[in-house]
Enzyme design. Structure first.
Site, mmCIF file in Angstrom:
data_model
loop_
_atom_site.group_PDB
_atom_site.id
_atom_site.type_symbol
_atom_site.label_atom_id
_atom_site.label_comp_id
_atom_site.label_asym_id
_atom_site.label_seq_id
_atom_site.Cartn_x
_atom_site.Cartn_y
_atom_site.Cartn_z
ATOM 1 N N SER A 88 126.304 -12.783 -30.022
ATOM 2 C CA SER A 88 124.720 -13.210 -29.364
ATOM 3 C C SER A 88 123.942 -13.218 -30.724
ATOM 4 C CB SER A 88 124.392 -12.479 -28.404
ATOM 5 O OG SER A 88 125.066 -12.866 -27.337
ATOM 6 N N LYS B 15 134.220 -21.049 -34.416
ATOM 7 C CA LYS B 15 133.283 -20.807 -35.901
ATOM 8 C C LYS B 15 134.262 -19.949 -36.505
ATOM 9 C CE LYS B 15 129.527 -19.421 -34.335
ATOM 10 N NZ LYS B 15 129.963 -19.293 -33.033
ATOM 11 N N HIS C 150 125.227 -14.164 -39.488
ATOM 12 C CA HIS C 150 125.272 -12.821 -38.995
ATOM 13 C C HIS C 150 124.389 -11.663 -39.767
ATOM 14 C CE1 HIS C 150 128.923 -14.833 -37.820
ATOM 15 N NE2 HIS C 150 128.393 -14.398 -36.562
ATOM 16 N N ASP D 82 90.765 -16.653 -39.830
ATOM 17 C CA ASP D 82 92.050 -16.887 -40.254
ATOM 18 C C ASP D 82 92.473 -17.116 -41.937
ATOM 19 O OD1 ASP D 82 90.579 -19.231 -41.180
ATOM 20 O OD2 ASP D 82 91.205 -20.549 -39.446
ATOM 21 N N ASP E 226 91.163 -18.718 -44.291
ATOM 22 C CA ASP E 226 91.200 -20.163 -44.989
ATOM 23 C C ASP E 226 90.034 -20.583 -45.665
ATOM 24 O OD1 ASP E 226 89.840 -20.486 -42.699
ATOM 25 O OD2 ASP E 226 90.562 -22.565 -42.295
ATOM 26 N N SER F 196 83.365 -24.794 -41.416
ATOM 27 C CA SER F 196 82.451 -24.696 -42.280
ATOM 28 C C SER F 196 82.247 -26.169 -42.584
ATOM 29 C CB SER F 196 83.265 -24.110 -43.745
ATOM 30 O OG SER F 196 83.365 -22.524 -43.427
ATOM 31 N N GLY G 96 76.064 -25.254 -34.064
ATOM 32 C CA GLY G 96 76.916 -24.010 -33.671
ATOM 33 C C GLY G 96 76.490 -23.308 -32.410
ATOM 34 N N THR H 298 77.034 -14.852 -38.133
ATOM 35 C CA THR H 298 77.737 -15.969 -38.680
ATOM 36 C C THR H 298 76.914 -16.147 -40.064
ATOM 37 O OG1 THR H 298 75.828 -17.273 -37.547
ATOM 38 C CG2 THR H 298 77.816 -16.647 -36.358
ATOM 39 N N ASP I 126 80.460 -10.837 -42.598
ATOM 40 C CA ASP I 126 80.893 -11.934 -42.326
ATOM 41 C C ASP I 126 81.162 -12.956 -43.654
ATOM 42 O OD1 ASP I 126 81.276 -14.368 -40.121
ATOM 43 O OD2 ASP I 126 79.843 -15.106 -41.422
#
Length: 565
Positions: free
Chosen positions: A57, A107, A221, A393, A395, A437, A477, A485, A547
């Protein structure tokens, strides 16, 4: 070790129970870790040739995911990365076979060969015709062991498909075995691991890799590969894998193949699609005809990050087996490729443009100010990424860098007057900056441009345009000061600039007040609980870090200080 399990020794049984509960066409053989088709005829004489496979498994969806009409009749599961017992294999043969016999697809690992091989011998002794086909498709071992000793890895799934389709057609055991053997002989696979996996019972990774190291030619494996090499871009890795497979299998221009792009359990669809794209590109450039392609996780190694590529030489007959219908829950479909095509985007509707005319006085200075902002955003990338990673996030840094590049790329015709320049800047950041943005800055710039249309603004005019842009951000927004913000830096900055000018301060002095207010506003966000945006999902956990959007505002406001006087 963090895994969604209850007890390491119970994972296989609980996993199989869950799979069967979710798949109406499957059943669990009582007392055994064996999944069988639920529609097996009760009378052995009515049964077609049974195709059986299995192994340890941890390779899900293999092997139970390929049990179903037109593919496997049974899958035998051992403990994680451990061959199933001879008795379990024999129980599977008895449960799904009849006079037509059984084919075992194995296999090429010692434990699997021994246990499946012995079970086949015992089945024959009981009068059940049984054949064994061993898959040894791992071309990474071409310089290490003889072909018959290579490992069986992801390409085995294609052998399951061909053998199952042949059996469903009513072919004899001899014919099904011949099709499976011929498929295995035309198959080549090679993989790459970006990291190890952790067996639940062991509780630790099977090996360790440095941050910039990968393993080429992995097993399935959790073992190490054939050689350890530095991390490379996806295209380079795909080129290496394909070059080895093509050379070993002697596949060249004019040959027809099926391609299997397999994830090892920890590779997201995004990365597998990048791998598939490169593989298709290389094969087409070499004149290899890719008749079918499948991309996904077919035979994994728990949560190992990495992938493997399999190539199977095909003809019309083999394609018919690959195209035959199957009810196996993990089989992804027919794998047919559409012709490469691109659809032209709908052109935008004509927009109201700001008259160009001759260049207004001071526009060269305006342009240099914008380029100074672009340089400042580049320099702040790491800091903005760090802040955004803490409560978002991650970015924002790269988004601002993309915006900076777009500003630098504006044509000279953009710099004829303030309104035209701001409009062009808004369009540029709209296209280049992702996430929230981009729309915020584009809206602010476009609103400010309309405020300055057809005028040569003085400092007060610029202050009014600044306020208009800030209002646009607030409207778009729905944020207010105190929501943590970018508005917490923008609003006090715009207010401070206007107030200082109204108090008789020079533009340079007023701008210094503007920057100071923005800095204080951004710093204050560290103590605010976010109420809007992605950071709001973290609640109190975001407190303590400023922020990132407000920090970005401070970056470009400060950059403009040297240009205002």
């Amino acid at each position: 070790m963090k895994k969604l399990v209850n007890a390491p020794r119970a994972v296989v049984g609980e996993m199989l129970e869950g799979l069967v509960a979710l798949s109406p066409g499957l059943a669990l053989l009582e007392g055994e870790s064996v999944v069988v088709r639920a529609d097996i005829p009760a009378e052995p004489q009515r049964r077609e040739v049974a195709v059986i496979s299995g192994g340890g498994s941890g390779h899900e969806p293999a092997h139970a995911g390929y049990v179903g009409t037109g593919m496997l009749h049974a899958a035998v599961a051992g403990d994680v990365f451990t061959s199933p017992s001879t008795d379990a294999v024999l129980a599977a043969i008895r449960a799904v076979s009849g006079p037509a016999g059984a084919l075992l697809v194995v296999k090429n690992y010692t434990g699997d060969r021994l246990n499946f091989g012995l079970a086949a011998e015992l089945a024959r002794a009981e009068g059940i015709p049984t054949e064994v086909v061993v898959v040894a498709d791992d071309v990474a071992l071409r310089d290490t062991v003889e072909p018959s000793r290579r490992r069986g890895i992801a390409g085995t799934v294609l052998v399951h498909k061909v053998a199952g389709a042949a059996a469903a057609s009513g072919a004899s055991l001899e014919e099904v075995a011949r099709e499976a053997e011929a498929t295995a002989a035309e198959l080549g696979t090679m993989g790459v691991a970006l990291g190890p996996c952790t067996v639940p019972a062991a509780g630790r990774p099977g090996f360790s890799l440095g941050e910039e190291e990968i393993e080429l030619g992995l097993g399935i494996h959790g073992e190490q590969g054939v050689r350890r090499v530095p991390m490379q871009p996806a295209n380079a890795l795909v080129d290496t894998l394909l070059a080895t497979i093509l050379e070993d299998r002697e596949i060249g221009s004019g040959d027809r193949v099926a391609l299997l792009v397999n994830g090892l359990g920890g590779t997201p669809p995004m990365e597998l699609a990048i791998v598939a794209n490169r593989a298709l590109t290389v094969l087409r450039e070499r004149g290899v005809l890719v008749e079918r392609t499948w991309c996904g996780s077919f035979l994994t190694a728990l949560e190992m990050p990495g992938c493997s590529l399999s190539l199977l030489r095909v003809d019309d007959a083999r394609l018919r087996w690959l195209d035959a219908a199957t009810a196996a829950p993990a089989w992804p479909g027919n794998g047919k490729l559409a012709p490469a095509r691109r659809v032209r985007p709908t052109p935008p509707a004509p927009s109201v443009s700001v008259a160009a005319g001759g260049a207004h006085p001071g526009m060269e200075r305006f342009k240099q100010a914008v380029l100074t902002v672009a340089d400042a955003l580049d320099a702040a990338e790491a800091r903005l990424t760090e802040l955004d990673s803490a409560a978002g996030d991650g970015d924002l840094g790269i988004s601002m860098v993309r915006g900076a590049a777009a500003l630098r790329a504006l044509p000279e015709s953009s710099w004829t007057n303030p309104a035209r320049a701001l409009t062009a800047m808004g369009e540029a950041v709209r296209r280049s900056i992702g996430g929230s943005s981009g729309p915020f800055y584009a809206t602010a710039l476009l609103r400010a441009a309309r405020r300055l249309a057809d005028v040569a603004p003085d400092a007060t005019g610029w202050a009014e345009a600044f306020h208009a842009g800030v209002e646009a951000v607030a409207e778009l927004g729905g944020a207010r000061p105190g929501d943590r913000t970018m508005l917490d830096a923008l609003r006090p900055a715009a207010d401070a600039f206007s107030q200082a000018l109204n108090a008789g301060k020079s533009p340079a002095e007023a701008w210094n007040a503007c920057v100071l207010a923005a800095e204080r506003g951004a710093e204050a966000t560290a103590g605010m609980k976010p109420r809007l945006g992605r950071a709001s999902y973290l609640g109190e956990r975001a407190v303590g870090v400023p922020d990132a959007g407000a920090a970005a505002v401070v970056v470009w406001l400060k950059a403009l200080s040297s240009c205002i006087g």
